[in-house]
Design a protein around this motif. Sequence first.
Motif, PDB file in Angstrom:
ATOM      1  N   VAL A  24      -8.481  29.452  15.011  1.00  0.00           N
ATOM      2  CA  VAL A  24      -8.668  28.325  15.526  1.00  0.00           C
ATOM      3  C   VAL A  24      -9.645  28.803  16.999  1.00  0.00           C
ATOM      4  CG1 VAL A  24      -7.995  26.366  17.187  1.00  0.00           C
ATOM      5  CG2 VAL A  24      -6.998  27.239  14.914  1.00  0.00           C
ATOM      6  N   GLU A  25      -9.323  29.564  17.578  1.00  0.00           N
ATOM      7  CA  GLU A  25     -10.124  30.018  18.992  1.00  0.00           C
ATOM      8  C   GLU A  25     -11.401  30.639  18.451  1.00  0.00           C
ATOM      9  OE1 GLU A  25      -9.617  33.187  22.735  1.00  0.00           O
ATOM     10  OE2 GLU A  25      -8.397  33.317  21.015  1.00  0.00           O
ATOM     11  N   VAL A  57     -13.686  27.856  16.896  1.00  0.00           N
ATOM     12  CA  VAL A  57     -14.155  26.812  18.034  1.00  0.00           C
ATOM     13  C   VAL A  57     -14.909  27.291  19.022  1.00  0.00           C
ATOM     14  CG1 VAL A  57     -13.193  25.407  19.831  1.00  0.00           C
ATOM     15  CG2 VAL A  57     -12.084  25.372  17.500  1.00  0.00           C
ATOM     16  N   VAL A  58     -14.777  28.510  19.526  1.00  0.00           N
ATOM     17  CA  VAL A  58     -15.666  28.914  20.669  1.00  0.00           C
ATOM     18  C   VAL A  58     -16.867  29.605  20.181  1.00  0.00           C
ATOM     19  CG1 VAL A  58     -15.723  30.779  22.503  1.00  0.00           C
ATOM     20  CG2 VAL A  58     -13.632  29.861  21.748  1.00  0.00           C
ATOM     21  N   TYR A 109     -18.502  28.330  17.456  1.00  0.00           N
ATOM     22  CA  TYR A 109     -19.278  27.076  17.100  1.00  0.00           C
ATOM     23  C   TYR A 109     -19.693  26.400  18.448  1.00  0.00           C
ATOM     24  CZ  TYR A 109     -20.678  22.584  15.004  1.00  0.00           C
ATOM     25  OH  TYR A 109     -21.460  21.649  14.581  1.00  0.00           O
ATOM     26  N   ALA A 110     -19.179  26.391  19.776  1.00  0.00           N
ATOM     27  CA  ALA A 110     -19.706  26.336  21.028  1.00  0.00           C
ATOM     28  C   ALA A 110     -20.786  26.832  21.503  1.00  0.00           C
ATOM     29  CB  ALA A 110     -18.532  26.274  22.105  1.00  0.00           C
ATOM     30  N   LEU A 157     -19.450  19.926  11.691  1.00  0.00           N
ATOM     31  CA  LEU A 157     -18.322  19.918  12.428  1.00  0.00           C
ATOM     32  C   LEU A 157     -17.220  19.430  11.491  1.00  0.00           C
ATOM     33  CD1 LEU A 157     -17.097  21.057  14.747  1.00  0.00           C
ATOM     34  CD2 LEU A 157     -17.427  19.130  15.938  1.00  0.00           C
ATOM     35  N   ALA A 159     -13.954  21.630  10.522  1.00  0.00           N
ATOM     36  CA  ALA A 159     -12.566  21.568  11.024  1.00  0.00           C
ATOM     37  C   ALA A 159     -11.814  21.303   9.742  1.00  0.00           C
ATOM     38  CB  ALA A 159     -12.827  20.234  11.813  1.00  0.00           C
ATOM     39  N   LEU A 210     -10.888  24.545   8.350  1.00  0.00           N
ATOM     40  CA  LEU A 210      -9.824  25.011   9.235  1.00  0.00           C
ATOM     41  C   LEU A 210      -8.563  24.671   9.186  1.00  0.00           C
ATOM     42  CD1 LEU A 210     -10.281  27.418  11.474  1.00  0.00           C
ATOM     43  CD2 LEU A 210     -10.771  25.511  13.270  1.00  0.00           C
ATOM     44  N   PRO A 238     -19.520  31.062  12.983  1.00  0.00           N
ATOM     45  CA  PRO A 238     -18.411  30.106  12.777  1.00  0.00           C
ATOM     46  C   PRO A 238     -17.904  29.993  11.072  1.00  0.00           C
ATOM     47  CG  PRO A 238     -19.836  28.994  14.358  1.00  0.00           C
ATOM     48  CD  PRO A 238     -20.448  30.177  13.913  1.00  0.00           C
TER      49      PRO A 238
END
Length: 329
Positions: A119-120, A123-124, A126-127, A134, A138, A141, A274
């Motif tokens: 998850v981390e 998500v990070v 992708y940021a 997305l 998601a 994920l 990601p």
Amino acid sequence: MFLPQTFGQALILTILSAVFWGSWANSYKGTKSYPFALFYWDYIFGFLLCAVAIALTLGSHGIAGEPFLANLATAEGSNLVFALMAGVVFNIANVLLVAALDIAGLSIAFPIAIGIAVVEGVVVSYALQPKGSLPFLAGGLVLALCAVILNARAYASIGGAAACGNKPKRSGVGISIVSGLLMGVFAPLVTRALTYGHAMTPYSVSVLFAVGALLCCIIFNTYLMRRPIEGPVVSFREYAQAGSRNHLLGIIGGIAWGFGGCFNFIAAGYVGVPISYAIGQSAPLIAAAWGVFVWREFSGAPRQAWTMLGLMAACYLAAIGLIALAYHG
């Protein structure tokens, strides 16, 4: 240097990365009376050897991008630091995960650490690099997390590594959380090195990643040899006396992880970190397959275990499909 030219090529590389990441631990299972802290030295040497060999071959010849050595000389200085730090945090996370597995068992440590990391990391990353759809990412994920939990429950149903009721689980849970948080950091650090300013190539990142892991190992693993989280104290004398078989298996394990890491970073140059990282983290499916077909870990297992394994495989395959669709979504 070689870079994938189509989505199909990149997808094959991400799947291969999962295969290698899910297979390296077989080399440790093949050792004889070899403490993991000592095995880990050979593993790191093999990892570095693999990264350098790939960088000097695939990463140095071809018409795409900068050759490996030229890229190292001209890349943004901060990117070199981020690639090194990615290897450092990976190394600490990997060692802590093994300790957590010994203390709390696979059914507790594995879903906590890998769940947090997936998850981390996604998500990070992708940021930092918003590449792909997305919603599809998601959805994939969520399915991957379900697969991690099902994998752990399958092992719990047969006892084995998960049956650690007389061991202190609280410390194992804490170590699992720290391991997951650190494991999830290395993907964003790699993303930064691959995308910022005069970016590094995947091959340069792979080599510095391995160097960072080795530098960390010199300090962190040496300390854990003298003050282990779990297990007996070991020394470099025992390492020297481990025998050629154990050393060779350790190096092979590191080479396997190195291929997985290099392929994942190379694919990330096309599909983004990601997506590449998320598919690569389906490695537990491969590890479970080794456990079923080679190590016979589920021989005589109850029907519940096989049901969990089947659901895990379905979730992972569906997750890979959704994450692949995220590139086109």
